[in-house]
Design a protein around this motif. Structure first.
Motif, mmCIF file in Angstrom:
data_model
loop_
_atom_site.group_PDB
_atom_site.id
_atom_site.type_symbol
_atom_site.label_atom_id
_atom_site.label_comp_id
_atom_site.label_asym_id
_atom_site.label_seq_id
_atom_site.Cartn_x
_atom_site.Cartn_y
_atom_site.Cartn_z
ATOM 1 N N GLY A 98 0.842 -1.191 0.000
ATOM 2 C CA GLY A 98 0.000 0.000 0.000
ATOM 3 C C GLY A 98 0.875 1.237 0.000
ATOM 4 O O GLY A 98 2.047 1.189 0.348
ATOM 5 N N GLY A 99 0.331 2.326 -0.418
ATOM 6 C CA GLY A 99 1.104 3.556 -0.509
ATOM 7 C C GLY A 99 1.964 3.565 -1.754
ATOM 8 O O GLY A 99 1.724 2.813 -2.709
ATOM 9 N N TYR A 100 2.981 4.431 -1.733
ATOM 10 C CA TYR A 100 3.816 4.627 -2.913
ATOM 11 C C TYR A 100 5.284 4.722 -2.524
ATOM 12 O O TYR A 100 5.622 5.246 -1.471
ATOM 13 C CB TYR A 100 3.418 5.921 -3.631
ATOM 14 N N THR A 101 6.128 4.221 -3.414
ATOM 15 C CA THR A 101 7.568 4.405 -3.318
ATOM 16 C C THR A 101 7.958 5.368 -4.422
ATOM 17 O O THR A 101 7.427 5.299 -5.536
ATOM 18 C CB THR A 101 8.313 3.060 -3.500
ATOM 19 N N GLY A 154 5.322 7.244 0.683
ATOM 20 C CA GLY A 154 4.203 7.935 1.302
ATOM 21 C C GLY A 154 2.934 7.131 1.136
ATOM 22 O O GLY A 154 2.844 6.276 0.254
ATOM 23 N N ASP A 155 1.965 7.419 1.983
ATOM 24 C CA ASP A 155 0.686 6.716 1.910
ATOM 25 C C ASP A 155 -0.130 7.145 0.688
ATOM 26 O O ASP A 155 -0.928 6.376 0.172
ATOM 27 C CB ASP A 155 -0.129 6.958 3.177
ATOM 28 N N THR A 156 0.073 8.385 0.248
ATOM 29 C CA THR A 156 -0.616 8.912 -0.937
ATOM 30 C C THR A 156 0.431 9.454 -1.906
ATOM 31 O O THR A 156 1.595 9.650 -1.534
ATOM 32 C CB THR A 156 -1.565 10.064 -0.558
ATOM 33 N N LEU A 202 5.318 12.659 -2.873
ATOM 34 C CA LEU A 202 5.971 13.787 -3.539
ATOM 35 C C LEU A 202 6.538 14.780 -2.530
ATOM 36 O O LEU A 202 7.646 15.299 -2.707
ATOM 37 C CB LEU A 202 4.995 14.481 -4.497
ATOM 38 N N GLU A 203 5.802 15.036 -1.474
ATOM 39 C CA GLU A 203 6.287 15.925 -0.419
ATOM 40 C C GLU A 203 7.540 15.326 0.236
ATOM 41 O O GLU A 203 8.526 16.028 0.467
ATOM 42 C CB GLU A 203 5.190 16.132 0.622
ATOM 43 N N ASN A 204 7.500 14.033 0.501
ATOM 44 C CA ASN A 204 8.626 13.374 1.150
ATOM 45 C C ASN A 204 9.864 13.338 0.265
ATOM 46 O O ASN A 204 10.985 13.492 0.754
ATOM 47 C CB ASN A 204 8.237 11.962 1.583
ATOM 48 N N ILE A 205 9.683 13.146 -1.041
ATOM 49 C CA ILE A 205 10.853 13.090 -1.917
ATOM 50 C C ILE A 205 11.475 14.478 -2.062
ATOM 51 O O ILE A 205 12.687 14.600 -2.206
ATOM 52 C CB ILE A 205 10.540 12.443 -3.288
ATOM 53 N N ARG A 206 10.680 15.518 -1.996
ATOM 54 C CA ARG A 206 11.243 16.876 -2.031
ATOM 55 C C ARG A 206 12.184 17.081 -0.837
ATOM 56 O O ARG A 206 13.276 17.622 -0.978
ATOM 57 C CB ARG A 206 10.141 17.926 -2.024
ATOM 58 N N GLU A 207 11.756 16.632 0.324
ATOM 59 C CA GLU A 207 12.597 16.733 1.518
ATOM 60 C C GLU A 207 13.851 15.867 1.366
ATOM 61 O O GLU A 207 14.957 16.286 1.712
ATOM 62 C CB GLU A 207 11.812 16.303 2.755
ATOM 63 N N ALA A 208 13.684 14.667 0.826
ATOM 64 C CA ALA A 208 14.824 13.770 0.620
ATOM 65 C C ALA A 208 15.832 14.377 -0.355
ATOM 66 O O ALA A 208 17.046 14.274 -0.150
ATOM 67 C CB ALA A 208 14.344 12.408 0.116
ATOM 68 N N ILE A 209 15.345 15.019 -1.410
ATOM 69 C CA ILE A 209 16.229 15.675 -2.379
ATOM 70 C C ILE A 209 17.002 16.800 -1.702
ATOM 71 O O ILE A 209 18.218 16.933 -1.896
ATOM 72 C CB ILE A 209 15.426 16.201 -3.588
#
Length: 67
Positions: free
Chosen positions: A13-16, A29-31, A36-43
């Motif tokens: 479930g969710g997305y990688t 993220g779950d959605t 997308l929000e999490n990958i921005r922070e990771a970048i």
């Protein structure tokens, strides 16, 4: 800066989501929106550590370009 990301549904479930041009830069993220929000922070964190490792001579010039 614009980077291509790959967003895939996870089996659990969710997305990688990952950035092919930044090896090891991956998040989830779950959605889609959360991923997308999490990958921005990771970048941001990924690029921050790369920038910290750079050393320049006194005569070096830093120039930002769009790719």
């Amino acid at each position: 800066m614009r980077l291509r990301v790959v967003l895939e549904p996870s089996e659990e479930g969710g997305y990688t989501i990952y950035v092919p041009s930044l090896p090891g830069c991956i998040s989830e993220g779950d959605t889609k929106e959360e991923a997308l929000e999490n990958i921005r922070e990771a970048i941001d964190l990924y690029l921050e550590t790369v920038e910290d490792d750079l050393t320049f001579s006194e005569t070096a010039e830093q120039i930002e370009i769009a790719v």
